[in-house]
Design a protein around this motif. Sequence first.
Motif, PDB file in Angstrom:
ATOM      1  N   VAL A   1      30.678  15.092  59.309  1.00 49.68           N
ATOM      2  CA  VAL A   1      30.407  16.460  59.772  1.00 49.68           C
ATOM      3  C   VAL A   1      31.607  17.359  59.495  1.00 49.68           C
ATOM      4  N   ARG A   2      32.816  16.856  59.751  1.00 54.03           N
ATOM      5  CA  ARG A   2      34.025  17.652  59.476  1.00 54.03           C
ATOM      6  C   ARG A   2      34.139  17.970  57.984  1.00 54.03           C
ATOM      7  N   PHE A   3      33.858  16.976  57.134  1.00 60.20           N
ATOM      8  CA  PHE A   3      33.922  17.198  55.698  1.00 60.20           C
ATOM      9  C   PHE A   3      32.907  18.254  55.267  1.00 60.20           C
ATOM     10  N   LEU A   4      31.681  18.163  55.766  1.00 61.51           N
ATOM     11  CA  LEU A   4      30.670  19.165  55.432  1.00 61.51           C
ATOM     12  C   LEU A   4      31.079  20.551  55.912  1.00 61.51           C
ATOM     13  N   LYS A   5      31.670  20.621  57.100  1.00 60.39           N
ATOM     14  CA  LYS A   5      32.121  21.910  57.628  1.00 60.39           C
ATOM     15  C   LYS A   5      33.202  22.513  56.735  1.00 60.39           C
ATOM     16  N   ILE A   6      34.153  21.705  56.332  1.00 57.88           N
ATOM     17  CA  ILE A   6      35.233  22.201  55.472  1.00 57.88           C
ATOM     18  C   ILE A   6      34.689  22.632  54.122  1.00 57.88           C
ATOM     19  N   MET A   7      33.774  21.853  53.553  1.00 62.04           N
ATOM     20  CA  MET A   7      33.210  22.204  52.248  1.00 62.04           C
ATOM     21  C   MET A   7      32.381  23.492  52.341  1.00 62.04           C
ATOM     22  N   CYS A   8      31.615  23.632  53.412  1.00 60.89           N
ATOM     23  CA  CYS A   8      30.819  24.860  53.572  1.00 60.89           C
ATOM     24  C   CYS A   8      31.730  26.077  53.722  1.00 60.89           C
ATOM     25  N   MET A   9      32.801  25.941  54.483  1.00 64.64           N
ATOM     26  CA  MET A   9      33.735  27.054  54.643  1.00 64.64           C
ATOM     27  C   MET A   9      34.430  27.362  53.312  1.00 64.64           C
ATOM     28  N   PHE A  10      34.747  26.333  52.547  1.00 60.36           N
ATOM     29  CA  PHE A  10      35.381  26.544  51.242  1.00 60.36           C
ATOM     30  C   PHE A  10      34.441  27.296  50.308  1.00 60.36           C
TER      31      PHE A  10
ATOM     32  N   LEU B   1      35.074  30.990  48.899  1.00 66.68           N
ATOM     33  CA  LEU B   1      35.121  31.218  47.458  1.00 66.68           C
ATOM     34  C   LEU B   1      34.095  32.264  47.045  1.00 66.68           C
ATOM     35  N   TRP B   2      32.904  32.189  47.611  1.00 67.86           N
ATOM     36  CA  TRP B   2      31.859  33.172  47.317  1.00 67.86           C
ATOM     37  C   TRP B   2      32.317  34.571  47.734  1.00 67.86           C
ATOM     38  N   PHE B   3      32.938  34.671  48.909  1.00 66.34           N
ATOM     39  CA  PHE B   3      33.433  35.963  49.384  1.00 66.34           C
ATOM     40  C   PHE B   3      34.536  36.493  48.474  1.00 66.34           C
ATOM     41  N   ILE B   4      35.476  35.636  48.104  1.00 62.55           N
ATOM     42  CA  ILE B   4      36.607  36.072  47.282  1.00 62.55           C
ATOM     43  C   ILE B   4      36.151  36.522  45.904  1.00 62.55           C
ATOM     44  N   LEU B   5      35.175  35.798  45.325  1.00 62.47           N
ATOM     45  CA  LEU B   5      34.734  36.128  43.979  1.00 62.47           C
ATOM     46  C   LEU B   5      33.764  37.299  43.920  1.00 62.47           C
ATOM     47  N   SER B   6      33.210  37.704  45.060  1.00 61.83           N
ATOM     48  CA  SER B   6      32.192  38.757  45.031  1.00 61.83           C
ATOM     49  C   SER B   6      32.688  40.104  45.532  1.00 61.83           C
ATOM     50  N   ILE B   7      33.950  40.222  45.899  1.00 66.35           N
ATOM     51  CA  ILE B   7      34.434  41.486  46.449  1.00 66.35           C
ATOM     52  C   ILE B   7      35.802  41.794  45.861  1.00 66.35           C
TER      53      ILE B   7
ATOM     54  N   PRO C   1      39.553  43.916  46.190  1.00 63.58           N
ATOM     55  CA  PRO C   1      40.416  44.315  47.304  1.00 63.58           C
ATOM     56  C   PRO C   1      40.092  45.720  47.839  1.00 63.58           C
ATOM     57  N   SER C   2      39.695  46.643  46.964  1.00 62.98           N
ATOM     58  CA  SER C   2      39.342  47.988  47.428  1.00 62.98           C
ATOM     59  C   SER C   2      38.084  47.968  48.289  1.00 62.98           C
ATOM     60  N   GLN C   3      37.103  47.150  47.886  1.00 64.83           N
ATOM     61  CA  GLN C   3      35.891  47.042  48.682  1.00 64.83           C
ATOM     62  C   GLN C   3      36.183  46.403  50.031  1.00 64.83           C
ATOM     63  N   LEU C   4      37.071  45.418  50.059  1.00 65.72           N
ATOM     64  CA  LEU C   4      37.450  44.794  51.322  1.00 65.72           C
ATOM     65  C   LEU C   4      38.146  45.792  52.236  1.00 65.72           C
ATOM     66  N   ALA C   5      39.053  46.583  51.674  1.00 60.82           N
ATOM     67  CA  ALA C   5      39.747  47.595  52.476  1.00 60.82           C
ATOM     68  C   ALA C   5      38.765  48.632  53.004  1.00 60.82           C
ATOM     69  N   GLN C   6      37.824  49.043  52.167  1.00 60.33           N
ATOM     70  CA  GLN C   6      36.828  50.019  52.601  1.00 60.33           C
ATOM     71  C   GLN C   6      35.950  49.434  53.707  1.00 60.33           C
ATOM     72  N   GLY C   7      35.565  48.162  53.571  1.00 63.49           N
ATOM     73  CA  GLY C   7      34.762  47.520  54.609  1.00 63.49           C
ATOM     74  C   GLY C   7      35.513  47.391  55.919  1.00 63.49           C
ATOM     75  N   LEU C   8      36.789  47.041  55.837  1.00 64.19           N
ATOM     76  CA  LEU C   8      37.592  46.964  57.062  1.00 64.19           C
ATOM     77  C   LEU C   8      37.723  48.340  57.711  1.00 64.19           C
ATOM     78  N   TYR C   9      37.863  49.370  56.876  1.00 62.67           N
ATOM     79  CA  TYR C   9      37.975  50.731  57.410  1.00 62.67           C
ATOM     80  C   TYR C   9      36.686  51.146  58.103  1.00 62.67           C
ATOM     81  N   LYS C  10      35.537  50.720  57.552  1.00 64.33           N
ATOM     82  CA  LYS C  10      34.250  51.021  58.198  1.00 64.33           C
ATOM     83  C   LYS C  10      34.116  50.301  59.532  1.00 64.33           C
ATOM     84  N   LEU C  11      34.850  49.189  59.695  1.00 63.15           N
ATOM     85  CA  LEU C  11      34.851  48.451  60.963  1.00 63.15           C
ATOM     86  C   LEU C  11      35.902  48.998  61.929  1.00 63.15           C
ATOM     87  N   HIS C  12      36.443  50.164  61.607  1.00 61.40           N
ATOM     88  CA  HIS C  12      37.416  50.897  62.436  1.00 61.40           C
ATOM     89  C   HIS C  12      38.774  50.203  62.534  1.00 61.40           C
TER      90      HIS C  12
END
Length: 190
Positions: A26-35, A39-45, A47-58
């Motif tokens: 279960v721990r291995f599956l959890k780590i792999m899912c988080m990885f 990775l999906w988050f890092i490759l799909s956004i 830095p400017s989009q991340l900053a804009q999203g954080l700014y929208k979250l106040h």
Amino acid sequence: MGSKHVIFEIIGRYNLSVETLFYLGVRFLKIMCMFVASLWFILSITPSQLAQGLYKLHVPYRICTVVALGLRAIPDILRDYQAINQALQMRGLELDKRRASVFKRLKHAMMIVIPLILTTFEQVDTIASAMDLRLYGSTKKRSYYIEKPLTKVDYLALAVAGLLLLVLIAYCLGVVLHTQVGASRIWYPR
């Protein structure tokens, strides 16, 4: 509490059980899912989009800018590290594991890190000067070149996340209210 199914014992004191293997799986599956999710988050956004999203979250825009600049600086720092490393190897610095001892490699790594820190500080100074010249931070708000409105898929993702949050809160409250021990048994209901 529960049963324990020992597969084999190691030196009498340590043993490997089915429950331990299940926990490790279960721990291995959890780590792999988080990885994969990271990775999906890092490759799909960007830095400017991340900053804009954080700014929208106040989140304050200065923190958003620091995050965006930090993410943009990582490839530059890696490129500088490789350049310094290759320059020192051309001068005869030995970094191979088979040819140099641990202490020599550590000493040589420090010879790479010090110029890397100095070049990074120079880049930070250049960026800070450019931001000062453009009057960064003179206003309380920040605008972005492109602001994308939320789409139907975004609203669907927000609805699913909100529903999951409500289910989690209901589960936690239900377990706490219906057990005698209370919150200490929240993740191990009988």
